[in-house]
Write an enzyme that holds these catalytic residues in place. Structure first.
Site, PDB file in Angstrom:
ATOM      1  CG  ASP A 329       0.695  13.518   3.252  1.00 42.08           C
ATOM      2  OD1 ASP A 329       0.047  13.450   2.192  1.00 42.08           O
ATOM      3  OD2 ASP A 329       0.355  12.902   4.275  1.00 42.08           O
ATOM      4  CG  HIS A 436       2.014  -3.401  11.754  1.00 45.43           C
ATOM      5  ND1 HIS A 436       1.256  -4.174  12.595  1.00 45.43           N
ATOM      6  CD2 HIS A 436       1.180  -2.444  11.272  1.00 45.43           C
ATOM      7  CE1 HIS A 436       0.024  -3.715  12.614  1.00 45.43           C
ATOM      8  NE2 HIS A 436      -0.042  -2.672  11.822  1.00 45.43           N
TER       9      HIS A 436
END
Ligand code: NAD
Length: 699
Positions: A329, A436
């Protein structure tokens, strides 16, 4: 090759061995029943046999129940009646054999397997972990049909029998002895000696003329309470309870008739049919190859981009499955929060004592947190789970491709962005696939997998293998925005937002949805998703599909007021420290002024009709090739009630013509978002159905 073979042993003992060719388990099917019938003819005629012993050659399995292909044919009630009647007759003949009979059970003995064992004079079980005895029929929306409701209650008494039958949970060997279900329990290696002892003691047989036991009002109330508190759909357990109660005082023959009639009624019922379908569909999805023949690429060093809700969940899943994973991140603070979120997924197993603190540390230790993209250089697969923003994702993907190897698979977790545009951002678009996951990743079983136009088969195969390796159920769908789940769910959610201007009691609509069987109503669900996320996904779908995904004002007003749903403490509801949510008057006040009425069932059906409509469009466009994967997506991904079989099965039950008529009337009043899909119109006009229930469920 035969499943059943018999061998005479000294002392007049006949050893009957079940060993179904080419299978890891034994099951009952018409051919196996044919063999059993011939064996019974011999046993009834042979006066020299002093005892018959039934065993299995399969490690870890005695008899697992009825064969799944045979069960498929039961979806036709006449077939069900004949198959059930035959099993009942055969097992009654076993029970009437003149010599003592013993089932030696050293593995799973379930459903029809236990019903068979119950028809032998007694059962000897092992203490092995895999030795479990149970009647799980209610978990499929059925009830035991081959004497389970009759013989178990006569053998161990009504109350414990009801617990096993209505709960569907198996018991282990020692518990079977405690219940009086088994005559003895021994270690696997000691079963022969225990069997000799048992036969030497001349086991008692249950009197075949014994009437079924009565069920007291207290026992009935306790059973009903357990059923109401349980996870299972209630109809089948209640039907089983009713059979046991109605059988009280009756003969075995009369009880079996009651049982058979109730079984066939279950097969005929909507919930029974749909829950059976679920069972077949799950089986099919476990093996489905989706037309992909390419071999998956090995995944040994996966990485995740983004440490938010989804990134942390996916990194957790990978680490938990034993893979070393890099989670990236933009800053340490977000990484720390991601690690904390991953850690919290172990709270429950830790509390329940299912894992030790050391196990948790070992698994979390597999996640390496990094702010530098360079940490992903060695990754063979990267799952992108950064903020849902097309430009950001394109930038991130481009930067990623600069870093990783030529064969690294890149998966995107986007919910609603066009994957062809994401693929186009790459120099090698064939390496991109959509994978997904659903939130929360540790609990949701579904993964939608979608290809961009040029996605290589090996890349899709890799995504499929990865999802299965993580214990998920992958469903491959067409690569248009929203895939199936969000594309079909959102018209329903957005219609609830339109309705917010018309109805007074938003929680009333949520209650109606609960009554329909949905885990929560649309407003509550939007609070869970996040109102801001709801708006974002709607806006994104609107860019691809136009005005039917227009997000009405109340949602934007909530976002502007900082009421984002559960995560901010308030949305349509207010969330206190406990789990209770109360309607949020501040949210209600944000609606435009006007007259309002109470929510009705028609309002819920208005929202559902739009779901049906969008599901029809998905079929029309080939996003799915048949109703099953779409319905399974809605069940596994959005909590659509299993006993309703999914949104298209619901359309069949409700009637396509009725839905089209409702849509047309609504279009006249509210506009084009209600325009019926072409396929739905055709189904309605021809009187056809999405599922052909006269035929056996698909194999
Ligand atoms: P989130 O806002 O919780 O997390 C996104 C994270 O991405 C943030 O931590 C952000 O700092 C990080 N990020 C931004 N730019 C980055 C970069 N260049 N490199 C690395 N990290 C970066 O969002 P989320 O809910 O986890 O959603 C992530 C993706 O998953 C979205 O595409 C979303 O549509 C999808 N998704 C979300 C859900 C859900 O219920 N939340 C469900 C399924 C799919």
């Amino acid at each position: 090759m035969a499943t059943i073979t018999a061998q005479r042993l000294p002392g007049g003992r006949l050893e009957v061995l079940f060993d179904q060719p080419g299978s890891k388990v034994n099951t009952f099917s018409t051919p196996v029943f044919d063999e059993l019938e011939r064996l019974l003819d011999d046993l009834e005629a042979d006066v020299d046999i002093r005892a018959a012993v039934f065993r299995s050659a399969k490690p870890g399995c005695f008899i697992a129940g009825a064969d799944i292909n045979e069960l498929r044919t039961l979806i036709r009630p006449q077939a069900a009646d004949a198959f059930i009647a035959r099993g009942q007759r055969l097992f009654s003949r076993v029970a009437a054999l003149r010599m003592p009979t013993v089932s030696v059970i050293d593995g799973a003995c379930l459903g029809g397997g236990l019903e068979f064992a119950l028809s032998t004079t007694c059962r000897l079980v092992s203490g092995d972990r895999r030795c479990v005895l149970g009647l799980p029929e209610v978990t499929l929306g059925l009830i035991p049909g081959w004497g389970g409701t009759q013989r178990l209650s006569r053998l161990i008494g009504a109350a414990p029998a009801l617990e096993m039958i209505c709960g569907g949970r198996p018991v282990d060997g020692p518990r079977a002895v405690e219940l009086g279900l088994a005559a003895g329990c021994a270690a696997s290696g000691d079963l022969d000696r225990a069997l000799d002892e048992l036969l030497a003691a001349a086991p008692d047989r249950t009197d075949p003329d014994m009437p079924a036991p009565a069920v007291s009002a207290q026992q009935t109330a306790a059973a009903k309470q357990r059923i109401a508190a349980g996870r299972l759909h209630h109809e089948a357990p209640l039907a089983a309870l009713q059979v046991v109660r109605a059988s009280a005082g009756t003969s075995m023959a009369a009880g079996l008739d009651l049982e058979r009639a109730a079984f066939v009624a279950r097969v005929r019922s909507r919930a029974g049919r749909n829950l059976m379908r679920m069972f077949f569909n799950r089986d099919r999805l476990r093996k489905e190859r989706w037309g992909i023949t390419a071999a998956p690429l090995p995944v040994r060093r996966p990485a995740v981009l983004g440490a938010g809700t989804m990134g942390a969940g996916v990194a957790w899943a990978l680490g938990d499955a034993g893979l070393p994973v890099v989670m990236r991140d933009v800053d340490q603070d977000r990484l720390d929060r991601g690690m904390q979120a991953a850690r919290s997924m172990y709270d429950y197993p830790l509390r329940r004592g299912r894992m030790t603190a050391a196990d948790v540390e070992e698994r979390l230790g597999r996640i390496e947190a990094a702010t530098d993209l360079a940490a992903l250089e060695a990754a063979d697969l990267v799952i992108e789970a950064v903020t849902e923003d097309l430009d950001l994702k394109k930038r991130v993907l481009r930067a990623l491709e600069e870093r990783v190897g030529a064969d690294t698979v890149i998966a995107t977790n986007t919910s609603s962005l066009p994957i062809d545009e994401l693929a186009a951002a790459l120099r090698r678009p064939e390496r991109l696939v959509a994978v997904h996951f659903f939130n929360p990743v540790n609990r949701m079983p579904l993964v939608e997998i979608a290809r961009a136009p040029g996605t290589a088969d090996a890349v899709t195969a890799t995504a499929l293998a990865l999802a299965r390796g993580l214990g998920k159920t992958p469903i491959v769908v067409g690569g248009r925005p929203g895939f199936v789940s969000n594309r079909v769910l959102f018209p329903y959610l957005l219609e609830a937002l339109h309705l917010a201007g018309e109805i007074e009691d938003l929680d009333g609509l949520d209650r109606l949805a609960g009554g329909f069987g949905l885990p929560m109503g649309p407003y509550r669900l939007m609070d869970e998703i996040g109102i801001d996320v709801t708006v974002k996904i709607a806006d994104s779908l609107k860019r691809s599909f136009g005005d039917r995904y227009r997000c009405p004002e109340p949602a934007r007003a909530l976002v502007a007021a900082g009421m984002l749903g559960r995560k901010s403490g308030a949305g349509f509801y207010r969330y206190g420290a406990g789990r209770d949510a109360r309607p949020n008057p501040a949210a209600a006040a944000l609606r435009p002024a006007g007259e309002r009425r109470a929510a009705t069932g028609d309002d819920l059906h208005r929202c559902l009709a739009l779901m049906v409509n969008e599901a029809s469009r998905c079929l029309e466009e080939g996003i799915v090739n048949e109703p099953m994967p779409l319905d399974m997506t809605m069940i596994l991904g959005t909590g659509f009630p299993q006993d309703r079989g999914g949104i298209l099965a619901h359309a069949d039950d409700h009637g396509a013509a009725r839905i089209v008529a409702a849509l047309e009337a609504l279009r006249d009043r509210h506009g084009e978002r209600f325009a019926p899909a072409e396929l739905l119109r055709r189904v309605a006009a021809s009187g056809a159905r999405f599922y052909d229930d006269a035929a056996p469920a698909s194999s």
